[in-house]
Scaffold this active site. Structure first.
Site, PDB file in Angstrom:
ATOM      1  CD  GLU A 127      22.626  53.532  22.859  1.00 28.39           C
ATOM      2  OE1 GLU A 127      21.841  54.069  23.661  1.00 28.39           O
ATOM      3  OE2 GLU A 127      22.969  54.049  21.796  1.00 28.39           O
ATOM      4  CD  GLU A 270      18.184  55.878  23.569  1.00 23.49           C
ATOM      5  OE1 GLU A 270      18.852  56.311  24.530  1.00 23.49           O
ATOM      6  OE2 GLU A 270      18.680  55.621  22.459  1.00 23.49           O
ATOM      7  CG  HIS A 303      18.707  63.387  24.719  1.00 17.91           C
ATOM      8  ND1 HIS A 303      19.423  63.961  23.694  1.00 17.91           N
ATOM      9  CD2 HIS A 303      19.052  62.074  24.726  1.00 17.91           C
ATOM     10  CE1 HIS A 303      20.168  63.038  23.115  1.00 17.91           C
ATOM     11  NE2 HIS A 303      19.969  61.879  23.721  1.00 17.91           N
ATOM     12  CD  GLU A 304      18.113  59.741  27.413  1.00 15.98           C
ATOM     13  OE1 GLU A 304      17.942  58.802  26.597  1.00 15.98           O
ATOM     14  OE2 GLU A 304      19.188  60.369  27.512  1.00 15.98           O
TER      15      GLU A 304
HETATM   16  N1  TRP Z   1      21.516  56.479  24.251  1.00 18.71           N
HETATM   17  C1  TRP Z   1      21.936  57.181  25.429  1.00 18.71           C
HETATM   18  C2  TRP Z   1      21.612  58.637  25.187  1.00 18.71           C
HETATM   19  O1  TRP Z   1      22.343  59.367  24.621  1.00 18.71           O
HETATM   20  C3  TRP Z   1      23.404  57.030  25.697  1.00 18.71           C
HETATM   21  C4  TRP Z   1      23.809  55.992  26.673  1.00 18.71           C
HETATM   22  C5  TRP Z   1      23.294  55.767  27.882  1.00 18.71           C
HETATM   23  C6  TRP Z   1      24.879  55.086  26.561  1.00 18.71           C
HETATM   24  N2  TRP Z   1      23.983  54.795  28.516  1.00 18.71           N
HETATM   25  C7  TRP Z   1      24.960  54.369  27.735  1.00 18.71           C
HETATM   26  C8  TRP Z   1      25.798  54.828  25.575  1.00 18.71           C
HETATM   27  C9  TRP Z   1      25.936  53.391  27.943  1.00 18.71           C
HETATM   28  C10 TRP Z   1      26.770  53.840  25.764  1.00 18.71           C
HETATM   29  C11 TRP Z   1      26.826  53.139  26.943  1.00 18.71           C
HETATM   30  O2  TRP Z   1      20.553  59.061  25.440  1.00 18.71           O
HETATM   31 ZN    ZN Z   2      20.663  60.060  23.152  1.00 20.56          ZN
END
Ligand code: TRP
Ligand code: ZN
Length: 882
Positions: A127, A270, A303-304
């Site tokens: 992500e 996640e 959260h995750e």
């Molecule tokens: N989806 C992740 C969260 O909020 C966020 C995240 C983790 C993320 N690693 C990242 C976003 C690297 C951008 C880049 O739980």
């Molecule tokens: Zn998140």
């Protein structure tokens, strides 16, 4: 400057994908010098696409293409085109299998996006757009595919090979290598893909869902950390129960894995069935982690885990919809933590973060709506606005609907959109359909940026016993949004009598069965509400529980604030009254400092603090919040122009004045709250918090006797909370104990990177002179590495964002330091460089000479060749004309 791909992407340009991927089969051959990635994508034209062109465009970055075939036919070079970001094949059929083989170099990947090495292990972060650094793919969240992943690696060095879903096959290969295959039955966007390879241990447990499914739970860590997983495991099981009870959501695979890695750009990720965590949010033992670390771990694990439904089963159509998953999931984890610990204190912590970071973002050059309209680099939009304000927006809907209807609405959301990639609008429509309410005006919370200001005035008619409350709202202009429409603002209200009891709220003389708390819905620019049958003039308790993310202005008198501080039944408002009183007092002290006038406390101030300090009824964690002075940045936020020196001076003075006036009380609280055995229960966390608050005030007296007390706590404490509290006190004192404590700590924890982060951060925050040169020297320490984001945050980040007084030194040395670090980091890890640079984005709030220095700093950044999109976006938007 490189701006070739620094162009804006717009929400209004969204088009459905031209091609879909139904199935991915991907194999990784992990070799010491290079990794080979072979993939087969079963693709077809998207029936929902209007595009007629036969062309296929795939994303791909930093890939060396070795092989390209369609339906097993190698493509001649003339049939495709490659550039730095895409692979374009001139013509494809309706349905086909695309095969590619690429070479990547995870050992050289310092950006920590895609496949990279953290210490000796391999891991991924996809992500938002990292998968394109692994293989050619339509890297967008509305393309969902089922994945089969094969990993081949040396068995001795990488005995553990993990990916999403279930492990379906394992085999030993010649030359000491082995192969493992994983299958994820749930179609997912490629940003949820994950792979881990390493020499890892795991802590195992199991969980049985409400419907009787057995889930194998595993937390994978490096061998030396296997004794630090208990708390994460307990938190995970609590989260699984909570999601079943509160949202009716069960886990859906046979195995759930968490992996802790030391090098990670954010908190955690996640990935379906295989969450990857910054080790900071997994590893804890009472002697290595503080109470707040324990609480953050609980919150991030939840959260995750919660993302499995809000993010994975239902994902985002495009990255403008990021708050669909993040705002909702933050709201869910906030409520979970509130249920696990003290609800009032959790709310206070969340609002403090919102006000300090999100309100600031909303008032600065990077302001954007919860659903942004455009971006240059999506990584720059994982913001407090998308996350925390997004959570407030979901919270308001939950409160407007009421618990029961909100549950119906989320049930509808899960049923209607399971397996889809959707928008925030789709979410709101579920809220509307389940409640039969019209939320069209409410939707402005997603599209309008800026923090609304709500001014409140009251008039009381003594004769008739009627109180009229008038609310007026305005929202300041933000970049790209000059005109604002009124928001739909829920305002929770009570009217308190002189004992602090809530009075019945009668909206007409004839009203019967009146409630004692009501949510007023403000929808106009100005609106008046009347309350009847009052026997005395009440004190209004407005925006209880912080029912909307707005700035509330009401002219309470000091006496009313002290009354609320002692008697308000709403924990949040009680705390807020204390903060308002302290902030008001501090601003007067700042003005006195600026004018060279003598400093003095308002009447009753010390007594109000004494009353709170000696309150025997209240939750001790709540009292600690109540008695904590607003931070320097919080005070600065209230000023038209921040006066760094005066703010520092005023706050130091007030703290010391309170410590002198209440010395005996603080000492008594310190003594009374020594606990015997360490526990991580709410009660003992609160006790430690209050004790350490007392110590912190006492240390401002700069008295040898208290220095000794502090050193004794440092030396005898059996837990990291008390050790760090003592070290925080000592580090501001120019005494031999300071150096002794720091070097003892270092000697003891040299080998533990997470504990060393605390050691770096505490020194970066010191208010003794020479802190910047100390920080520079610490960058040479063997435990420091500019390539490790946690280290950057704990040393450089802590100095620049928490040590305001030192960072904003009038000679510009702090700015120069930050700029140097941003420039170095930009060549290694643009995401981290951009986050660091953001600290300076509110440069216009300072005096002329500091503004000049900061503007020059931005210009120096912009003058770099090969600047990343990430840093370019922050720097260029920061200096853009308003
Ligand atoms: N989806 C992740 C969260 O909020 C966020 C995240 C983790 C993320 N690693 C990242 C976003 C690297 C951008 C880049 O739980
Ligand atoms: Zn998140």
């Amino acid at each position: 400057m490189r701006t070739d791909n620094a162009k804006s992407i717009y929400l209004k340009d969204y088009q459905p994908p031209h091609f879909l991927v139904d199935q991915v089969s991907v194999a990784f051959d992990l070799q010491p010098q290079r990794t080979l990635v072979t993939s087969h994508l079963k693709m077809r034209r998207n029936p929902a696409s209007t595009e007629q062109s036969p062309e296929l465009v795939l994303d791909g970055e930093k890939l060396k293409l070795l092989r390209l075939a369609i339906d097993d036919q190698e493509l001649p070079e003339a049939a495709y085109q490659l550039d730095d970001h895409t692979l374009t094949i001139a013509e494809v059929k309706e349905r086909f299998t695309l095969s590619t083989q690429v070479e990547i170099r995870p050992q050289e990947n310092t950006a920590l996006e895609g496949l990279y090495q953290s210490g000796k292990m391999y891991c991924t972060q996809c992500e938002a757009e990292g998968f394109r650094r692994i293989t050619y793919f339509p890297d967008r969240p509305d393309v969902m595919a089922s994945f089969e992943t094969t990993i081949i690696a040396d068995k001795a060095a990488y005995p553990v090979l993990l990916s999403n879903g279930n492990c379906v096959y394992q085999q030993d290969l010649p030359e000491g290598r082995h192969l493992v295959r994983w299958e994820d039955p749930f179609p997912k966007p490629c940003y949820l893909f994950a792979l881990v390879a390493g020499d890892l241990r795991f802590q195992q447990d199991s969980y049985t869902t409400g419907s009787g499914r057995q889930v194998d739970l595993r937390i994978y860590v490096e061998p030396e950390n296997i004794d630090k997983c208990d708390h994460a495991m307990v938190s995970l099981k609590h989260a699984m129960v909570w999601d079943e009870e509160h949202y009716g959501r069960e886990y859906d695979l046979d195995i759930f894995m968490i992996v802790a890695v030391n090098d990670f750009n954010m908190g955690a990720m996640e990935n379906k069935g295989l969450n990857i965590f910054n080790s900071k949010y997994v590893l804890a033992r009472p002697d290595t982690a503080t109470d707040s670390d324990f609480q953050h771990i609980e919150g991030v694990i939840a959260h995750e885990y919660f993302h499995n439904w809000t993010g994975n089963r239902i994902t985002c159509r495009d990255w403008f919809q990021l708050s669909l998953k993040e705002g909702l999931t933050v709201f869910r984890d906030q409520e979970f933590s509130a249920d696990m610990g003290s609800r009032g204190v959790k709310r206070i912590e969340d609002v403090r973060l919102l006000r300090s970071h999100q309100f600031a973002e909303d008032a600065g050059p990077m302001a954007h709506p919860v659903r942004p309209e455009s971006y240059i680099e999506i990584n720059n939009f994982y913001t407090v606005t998308v996350y925390e304000k997004g959570a407030e927006v979901v919270r308001m809907q939950a409160n407007l609907l009421g618990a029961e209807t909100y549950r119906k609405a989320t049930d509808l959301y899960f049923e209607r959109h399971d397996g889809e990639a959707v928008t925030t609008d789709d979410f709101v429509r579920c809220m509307e359909d389940a409640s039969e309410r019209d939320l069209s005006q409410f939707r402005l919370w997603y599209s309008q940026s800026g923090t609304p200001q709500v001014r409140v005035s009251t008039s009381y008619d003594e004769q008739q016993g009627i109180l009229e409350i008038t609310f007026s709202q305005t929202t300041p202009e933000t970049p790209g949004q000059k005109q604002k429409q009124p928001f739909h603002i829920p305002i929770a209200l009570a009217l308190l009598d002189s004992q602090g009891e809530s009075l019945p709220l009668k909206t007409s003389a004839a009203a019967t069965g009146a409630s004692r708390e009501q949510v007023l819905e403000l929808t106009e620019a100005t609106q008046t509400f009347a309350f009847h049958d009052l026997v005395q003039q009440p004190v209004p308790s407005i925006l209880r529980g912080f029912s909307a993310p707005v700035k509330l202005e009401y002219d309470y008198s000091d006496d009313q604030l002290m009354f609320l501080m002692a008697r308000e039944s709403d924990d949040f408002n009680r705390w807020d009254a204390a903060q308002t009183l302290a902030r008001r007092t501090l601003l007067k002290l700042v003005a006195a400092c600026q004018q060279g006038l003598p400093l003095a406390l308002p009447g009753g101030f010390v007594e109000a603090y004494r009353l709170a300090l000696t309150d025997q009824q209240a939750d001790k964690a709540l009292l600690s919040e109540l008695l904590s002075l607003p931070s320097e940045s919080n005070i600065g936020d209230q000023m038209t122009q921040v006066d760094v020196e005066a703010v520092h001076q005023a706050r130091q003075w007030l703290k010391r004045a309170l410590a002198e006036a209440l010395r005996d009380d603080f000492a008594a609280v310190y003594e009374q709250n020594q606990s015997d055995a360490y526990e991580i229960t709410s009660a003992s966390i609160g006790q430690r918090r209050l004790k350490n608050l007392a110590l912190n005030y006492l240390m401002s007296l700069e008295a040898p006797q208290i220095d000794r007390l502090c050193m004794a706590q440092f030396e005898t404490a059996d837990n990291m909370t008390d050790v760090m509290a003592a070290l925080h006190g000592l580090v501001n004192r120019d005494i031999p104990e300071r150096d002794r404590a720091l070097s003892d700590f270092e000697a003891k924890w040299r080998k533990d990177p997470l504990v060393m982060d605390k050691w770096f951060a505490v020194q970066a925050g010191s208010n003794l002179p020479g802190t910047l040169s100390g920080v520079k020297a610490l960058m040479e320490h063997p435990a420091f590495s500019i390539r490790n984001p946690n280290k950057v945050r704990s040393l450089i980040g802590a100095f620049c964002s928490t040590n305001l007084f030192a960072f904003h030194a009038s000679d510009g040395s702090g700015y120069e330091f930050l700029t140097d670090q941003v420039i170095t980091l930009d060549t290694l890890n643009p995401q981290i460089a951009a986050r660091l640079l953001r600290i300076m984005s509110r440069w216009r709030r300072y005096d002329e000479s500091r503004q000049q220095l900061m503007r020059k700093a931005f210009e120096r950044v912009l003058a770099q060749t090969d600047i990343s999109k990430d840093v370019f976006e922050i720097a260029s938007k920061s200096v853009a004309e308003e």
